[in-house]
Write a protein that holds these residues in place. Structure first.
Motif, PDB file in Angstrom:
ATOM      1  N   TYR A   1      -5.722  11.575   7.267  1.00  0.00           N
ATOM      2  CA  TYR A   1      -5.073  12.434   8.275  1.00  0.00           C
ATOM      3  C   TYR A   1      -3.832  11.946   9.070  1.00  0.00           C
ATOM      4  O   TYR A   1      -3.223  12.353   9.809  1.00  0.00           O
ATOM      5  N   ALA A   2      -3.721  10.349   8.760  1.00  0.00           N
ATOM      6  CA  ALA A   2      -2.366   9.761   9.529  1.00  0.00           C
ATOM      7  C   ALA A   2      -2.004   8.613   8.356  1.00  0.00           C
ATOM      8  O   ALA A   2      -2.902   7.909   7.881  1.00  0.00           O
TER       9      ALA A   2
ATOM     10  N   LEU B   1       5.991  13.159   2.271  1.00  0.00           N
ATOM     11  CA  LEU B   1       4.709  13.391   2.611  1.00  0.00           C
ATOM     12  C   LEU B   1       3.918  14.753   2.050  1.00  0.00           C
ATOM     13  O   LEU B   1       2.830  14.658   1.616  1.00  0.00           O
ATOM     14  N   VAL B   2       4.679  15.499   2.249  1.00  0.00           N
ATOM     15  CA  VAL B   2       4.190  16.886   1.733  1.00  0.00           C
ATOM     16  C   VAL B   2       3.897  16.937   0.257  1.00  0.00           C
ATOM     17  O   VAL B   2       3.110  17.213  -0.299  1.00  0.00           O
TER      18      VAL B   2
ATOM     19  N   GLY C   1       0.396  17.104   0.020  1.00  0.00           N
ATOM     20  CA  GLY C   1       0.227  18.584  -0.152  1.00  0.00           C
ATOM     21  C   GLY C   1       0.270  19.169   1.205  1.00  0.00           C
ATOM     22  O   GLY C   1       0.246  20.421   1.424  1.00  0.00           O
ATOM     23  N   ARG C   2       0.629  18.337   2.257  1.00  0.00           N
ATOM     24  CA  ARG C   2       0.774  18.944   3.698  1.00  0.00           C
ATOM     25  C   ARG C   2       1.630  17.847   4.583  1.00  0.00           C
ATOM     26  O   ARG C   2       1.384  16.578   4.216  1.00  0.00           O
ATOM     27  N   PRO C   3       1.881  18.157   5.808  1.00  0.00           N
ATOM     28  CA  PRO C   3       2.920  17.381   6.388  1.00  0.00           C
ATOM     29  C   PRO C   3       1.547  16.467   7.122  1.00  0.00           C
ATOM     30  O   PRO C   3       0.535  16.744   7.603  1.00  0.00           O
ATOM     31  N   LEU C   4       1.865  15.093   7.241  1.00  0.00           N
ATOM     32  CA  LEU C   4       0.933  14.057   7.907  1.00  0.00           C
ATOM     33  C   LEU C   4       1.854  13.465   9.175  1.00  0.00           C
ATOM     34  O   LEU C   4       2.963  12.964   8.823  1.00  0.00           O
ATOM     35  N   PRO C   5       1.256  13.072  10.184  1.00  0.00           N
ATOM     36  CA  PRO C   5       2.183  12.175  11.244  1.00  0.00           C
ATOM     37  C   PRO C   5       2.176  10.643  10.825  1.00  0.00           C
ATOM     38  O   PRO C   5       0.923  10.317   9.954  1.00  0.00           O
TER      39      PRO C   5
END
Length: 209
Positions: free
Chosen positions: A27-28, A161-162, A166-170
């Motif tokens: 998640y990060a 990151l995407v 596959g998705r943006p993460l902080p």
């Protein structure tokens, strides 16, 4: 090759080495900024990650610790998040190429100094006072921190990151030179919607009264 390009390539290689089986759990991305022996001439970046499972474990084992602490504070991170999976920068043991590039560029900018450059009291020509060494160290620290923020920001703007997850993460930045700066550096490095929860504990962002 410039030091910046070396760091950029090292960050991308490290992200590609994150375990693929954990991609949906991560998640990060974590950037821990530190230095060898707390010497500002030798800054490095430990690149890592944290997972939902590890955050849940930290909360369960925390003896009543707050959910934010378990999820976002580096004191509760597992080795993958705090120590990272790769160290890059001016760390001769872990990144000799980066160490050489950083030293060369610091010398070119007039910021490098050797221990023997210190003024011993005999006032030899060309010696540096402790204050001058501190000033150079502060500039090296600031420049490295700015570079790490810029590298994190570029991961978003380039879509890296995407592309990987596959998705943006902080990208959460922890500056071990200045732990209180984690909110400012993380805010500067990320789109605001990705760090809303992280910044909820920022003292500077809390309402007064």
């Amino acid at each position: 090759m410039t030091f910046r390009l070396h760091m950029e390539q090292a960050v991308l290689r490290t992200l590609a080495d994150f375990p693929r089986e954990l991609a949906s759990e991560i998640y990060a991305v974590t950037f821990r900024i530190d230095s060898v022996d707390q010497d500002p001439r030798f800054p490095y970046l430990a690149i890592g990650y944290n997972t939902e499972t590890e955050a849940a474990r930290a909360l369960a084992q925390g003896g009543g610790s707050e959910p934010w602490e378990s999820r976002w504070h580096y004191a509760h991170f597992p080795p993958s998040g705090l120590e990272g999976i790769r160290v890059v920068g001016h760390d001769p043991a872990h990144d000799p190429v980066g160490a050489g590039l950083h030293r060369s560029e610091a010398m070119a900018r007039g910021l490098w100094y050797e221990d023997e450059d210190a003024d011993t009291g005999d006032d030899p020509e060309g010696s540096l006072s402790e204050e001058e060494q501190d000033e150079r160290g502060e500039q090296l620290t600031e420049q490295f921190s700015e570079l790490c923020v810029d590298l994190a920001r570029q991961l978003h703007t380039d879509g890296r990151l995407v592309g990987i997850f596959g998705r943006p993460l902080p990208v959460i930045l922890y500056d071990m030179f200045d732990p209180e700066a984690m909110f400012a550096t993380t805010r500067a490095a990320n789109p605001p919607e990705l760090v809303t929860e992280f910044l909820s504990e920022d003292p500077e962002g809390q309402p007064l009264g």
